[in-house]
Design a protein around this motif. Structure first.
Motif, mmCIF file in Angstrom:
data_model
loop_
_atom_site.group_PDB
_atom_site.id
_atom_site.type_symbol
_atom_site.label_atom_id
_atom_site.label_comp_id
_atom_site.label_asym_id
_atom_site.label_seq_id
_atom_site.Cartn_x
_atom_site.Cartn_y
_atom_site.Cartn_z
ATOM 1 N N HIS A 45 28.775 27.921 11.721
ATOM 2 C CA HIS A 45 28.166 27.809 13.050
ATOM 3 C C HIS A 45 27.359 26.515 13.161
ATOM 4 N N TYR A 46 26.603 26.181 12.117
ATOM 5 C CA TYR A 46 25.829 24.946 12.112
ATOM 6 C C TYR A 46 26.748 23.731 12.209
ATOM 7 N N LEU A 47 27.835 23.750 11.457
ATOM 8 C CA LEU A 47 28.770 22.622 11.503
ATOM 9 C C LEU A 47 29.422 22.486 12.876
ATOM 10 N N LYS A 48 29.753 23.615 13.510
ATOM 11 C CA LYS A 48 30.342 23.553 14.847
ATOM 12 C C LYS A 48 29.373 22.942 15.851
ATOM 13 N N THR A 49 28.091 23.311 15.761
ATOM 14 C CA THR A 49 27.118 22.743 16.693
ATOM 15 C C THR A 49 26.938 21.248 16.433
ATOM 16 N N GLU A 50 26.966 20.845 15.182
ATOM 17 C CA GLU A 50 26.857 19.416 14.868
ATOM 18 C C GLU A 50 28.054 18.642 15.421
ATOM 19 N N ILE A 51 29.244 19.212 15.287
ATOM 20 C CA ILE A 51 30.445 18.547 15.809
ATOM 21 C C ILE A 51 30.376 18.438 17.324
ATOM 22 N N LYS A 52 29.920 19.500 17.989
ATOM 23 C CA LYS A 52 29.792 19.458 19.445
ATOM 24 C C LYS A 52 28.786 18.394 19.870
ATOM 25 N N LYS A 53 27.668 18.281 19.135
ATOM 26 C CA LYS A 53 26.674 17.251 19.453
ATOM 27 C C LYS A 53 27.267 15.860 19.292
ATOM 28 N N MET A 54 28.015 15.654 18.207
ATOM 29 C CA MET A 54 28.618 14.343 17.972
ATOM 30 C C MET A 54 29.638 14.013 19.057
ATOM 31 N N GLN A 55 30.445 14.994 19.462
ATOM 32 C CA GLN A 55 31.437 14.760 20.508
ATOM 33 C C GLN A 55 30.762 14.491 21.844
ATOM 34 N N HIS A 56 29.663 15.189 22.106
ATOM 35 C CA HIS A 56 28.930 14.985 23.357
ATOM 36 C C HIS A 56 28.359 13.566 23.403
ATOM 37 N N HIS A 57 27.776 13.119 22.298
ATOM 38 C CA HIS A 57 27.228 11.759 22.248
ATOM 39 C C HIS A 57 28.343 10.723 22.349
ATOM 40 N N LYS A 58 29.475 11.026 21.734
ATOM 41 C CA LYS A 58 30.596 10.096 21.786
ATOM 42 C C LYS A 58 31.124 9.966 23.213
ATOM 43 N N GLN A 59 31.182 11.084 23.943
ATOM 44 C CA GLN A 59 31.640 11.042 25.325
ATOM 45 C C GLN A 59 30.664 10.271 26.200
ATOM 46 N N GLN A 60 29.368 10.434 25.955
ATOM 47 C CA GLN A 60 28.378 9.699 26.731
ATOM 48 C C GLN A 60 28.485 8.204 26.447
ATOM 49 N N ASP A 61 28.684 7.857 25.197
ATOM 50 C CA ASP A 61 28.831 6.440 24.851
ATOM 51 C C ASP A 61 30.100 5.871 25.462
ATOM 52 N N GLY A 62 31.165 6.648 25.475
ATOM 53 C CA GLY A 62 32.427 6.193 26.053
ATOM 54 C C GLY A 62 32.303 5.972 27.544
ATOM 55 N N SER A 63 31.578 6.805 28.235
ATOM 56 C CA SER A 63 31.426 6.639 29.678
ATOM 57 C C SER A 63 30.543 5.433 29.990
ATOM 58 N N LYS A 64 29.574 5.138 29.147
ATOM 59 C CA LYS A 64 28.729 3.955 29.352
ATOM 60 C C LYS A 64 29.554 2.696 29.230
ATOM 61 N N HIS A 65 30.468 2.672 28.279
ATOM 62 C CA HIS A 65 31.305 1.475 28.111
ATOM 63 C C HIS A 65 32.202 1.271 29.316
ATOM 64 N N ILE A 66 32.705 2.325 29.874
ATOM 65 C CA ILE A 66 33.571 2.200 31.044
ATOM 66 C C ILE A 66 32.763 1.648 32.224
ATOM 67 N N ILE A 67 31.556 2.125 32.426
ATOM 68 C CA ILE A 67 30.724 1.641 33.512
ATOM 69 C C ILE A 67 30.376 0.168 33.266
ATOM 70 N N ASP A 68 30.054 -0.215 32.029
ATOM 71 C CA ASP A 68 29.727 -1.596 31.717
ATOM 72 C C ASP A 68 30.919 -2.514 31.955
ATOM 73 N N GLU A 69 32.129 -2.043 31.660
ATOM 74 C CA GLU A 69 33.308 -2.868 31.855
ATOM 75 C C GLU A 69 33.583 -3.113 33.329
ATOM 76 N N LYS A 70 33.332 -2.126 34.174
ATOM 77 C CA LYS A 70 33.579 -2.289 35.601
ATOM 78 C C LYS A 70 32.572 -3.218 36.236
ATOM 79 N N VAL A 71 31.342 -3.205 35.764
ATOM 80 C CA VAL A 71 30.308 -4.047 36.349
ATOM 81 C C VAL A 71 30.514 -5.435 35.833
#
Length: 71
Positions: A45-71
């Motif tokens: 359960h702890y490992l699953k929550t850690e993976i979800k946190k990492m994926q959530h941060h990765k998605q946020q970072d990915g969306s920031k790059h897309i916004i930066d590329e458009k601007v």
């Protein structure tokens, strides 16, 4: 008379089944596998929550790059 004989046999059978269940239950409890399984479940359960946190941060970072590329 047959009714009482069948009743005695069924009562003895029930007692034998309960004794067998108690022996199996004691064997499982004494092996401590249930405690080990609880620890393993908590770790998974702890490992699953850690993976979800990492994926959530990765998605946020990915969306920031897309916004930066458009601007």
């Amino acid at each position: 008379m047959e009714f009482y004989g069948a009743l005695v046999v069924s009562l003895i059978s029930l007692i034998v089944v309960l004794i067998f269940a108690a022996i199996v239950r004691y064997a499982i409890d004494s092996s401590k596998t249930s405690k080990k399984l609880d620890v393993l479940i908590k770790e998974v359960h702890y490992l699953k929550t850690e993976i979800k946190k990492m994926q959530h941060h990765k998605q946020q970072d990915g969306s920031k790059h897309i916004i930066d590329e458009k601007v």
